[in-house]
Design an enzyme around this catalytic site. Sequence first.
Site, short mmCIF file in Angstrom:
data_model
loop_
_atom_site.label_atom_id
_atom_site.label_comp_id
_atom_site.label_asym_id
_atom_site.label_seq_id
_atom_site.Cartn_x
_atom_site.Cartn_y
_atom_site.Cartn_z
N GLY A 139 0.82 -1.20 0.00
CA GLY A 139 0.00 0.00 0.00
C GLY A 139 0.85 1.25 0.00
N THR A 141 2.93 3.70 1.31
CA THR A 141 3.72 3.91 2.53
C THR A 141 5.11 4.44 2.21
OG1 THR A 141 4.25 1.54 2.39
CG2 THR A 141 2.58 2.19 4.00
N ALA A 143 8.55 5.40 4.04
CA ALA A 143 9.14 4.98 5.31
C ALA A 143 9.23 6.13 6.32
CB ALA A 143 10.53 4.39 5.06
N LYS A 195 2.89 -0.56 -10.00
CA LYS A 195 2.95 0.87 -9.67
C LYS A 195 4.38 1.40 -9.74
CE LYS A 195 4.86 0.72 -5.40
NZ LYS A 195 5.91 1.59 -4.81
N ASP A 248 -1.35 3.18 -3.81
CA ASP A 248 0.11 3.15 -3.96
C ASP A 248 0.54 3.82 -5.26
OD1 ASP A 248 2.58 2.57 -2.95
OD2 ASP A 248 2.41 0.40 -3.12
N ARG A 259 11.49 6.85 -4.99
CA ARG A 259 12.72 6.66 -5.76
C ARG A 259 12.41 6.43 -7.24
NH1 ARG A 259 15.17 1.99 -2.12
NH2 ARG A 259 13.33 2.32 -0.84
N ASN A 260 11.34 5.68 -7.51
CA ASN A 260 10.99 5.40 -8.91
C ASN A 260 10.64 6.69 -9.65
OD1 ASN A 260 10.98 2.34 -9.02
ND2 ASN A 260 9.63 2.68 -7.28
#
Length: 339
Positions: A139, A141, A143, A195, A248, A259-260
Site C-alpha cells: 500500500g 507507505t 518509510a 505501480k 500506492d 525513488r521510482n
Amino acid sequence: MNASDASMTVIGAGSYGTALAITLARNGHRVVLWGHNPTHIQALQAARCNQAFLPDVPFPDSLQLETNLAHALAASRNVLVVVPSHVFGDVLRQLKPHLRADARIVWATKGLEAETGRLLQDVAREALGETIPLAVVSGPTFAKELAAGMPTAIALASPDSEFADDLQQLLHCGKSFRVYSNPDFIGVQLGGAVKNVIAIGAGMSDGIGFGANARTALITRGLAEMTRLGAALGADPTTFMGMAGLGDLVLTCTDNQSRNRRFGMMLGQGMDVQSAQDSIGQVVEGYRNTKEVLALAQRYGVEMPITEQLWQVLYCGKDAREAALSLLGRTRKDETAKL
C-alpha cells in the site's frame, strides 16, 4: 527480552524495514530487527536509531537489534520480510533452515522475481515448501512518514484467514496505522510491482516538462494496465481501486519521496539510466520491474503500452520524449475497452 517472546521478527534493516519495526514496537509489541550487515546492525544498536535513513526517529525500548539470524528467527513465529525483490528468493532460502516449526511468513517486498517475472508467492512456496502460512502487506507507505507516526493505511492479504486476522490485529494501530484485509492475494502483490513501473513514467513525464495533465493521464492509463494484467492473472479488479493499487500508484507517481519517480524525472531531464540509478543511491525497484512486468504481460497476451515504451527507454536507449510521442500517436480507441 527472552528468546521466544517477540511478536514479530523483521528481516531487512533498510528504511522501510526499520520503519515497520518501529511502528510495531510503538504499538506495544516486542520486535526483533535483523539485517544482513552486522556492522550496520551494531551501528543501529549504538545509536538507537537508523541514522542513514531515519535519523530523527528513536527506537522504542521494545525494539531489539540482532546480528545472529538463528537467534532472530527463534524469537518469534511471525517473520516480516522487507528486502528488495531481486534478492527475495535468496533471503527466504537463507531463512529456511532457521525457521521455527510454527513459523509464518509475511512480506512487504514489492515486485516480481528477477528474470522470471514470477509472483513472490510462487518464489516463497518454492523456497519454503507448501505448509508455511504466507501473507503480503502492500500500500501507499513512505518509510519516513510511517516511522514518524503519520497516518498511514495499507492492505493485507493471505490465503490463511487465521494468519490474516492475527496480522491485522498485530499491525493495526488506531492512532496512526490502519490495516485493511483483502482476500485477493494475487492482486495485492501485483499492484505493488506495476505501480513501480508507472511511477517511473510519471516522473519521466514531469522531467520532460509535460505538466499535470500528462502525469494524470499516465496514472489513469497505468491503472488500466495494472487492472488488465491483474484480471489475466486471476486477481479481483476491485483490488486495484484500493490501497495496493490506486493508493500506492497515486503516492509513488506524485511525491518526490518515491525513488521510482525521482529516477524517471532524471531520465526525462536527459540523464542516462546508470547515472540516474547511481544518483538515487538505493534500489530502484521499477527498473527491474519494468522488464519483468512486460514479460508477464506478453506471456498472458495483455496489452501494456506504457510499460512497453518504458522498457524501450530503460533497456533499448529510446529517447524519453520519443516514447511519449509514441504513446500519444497510438490508434484511437474506446477508453474502457478491455479494462
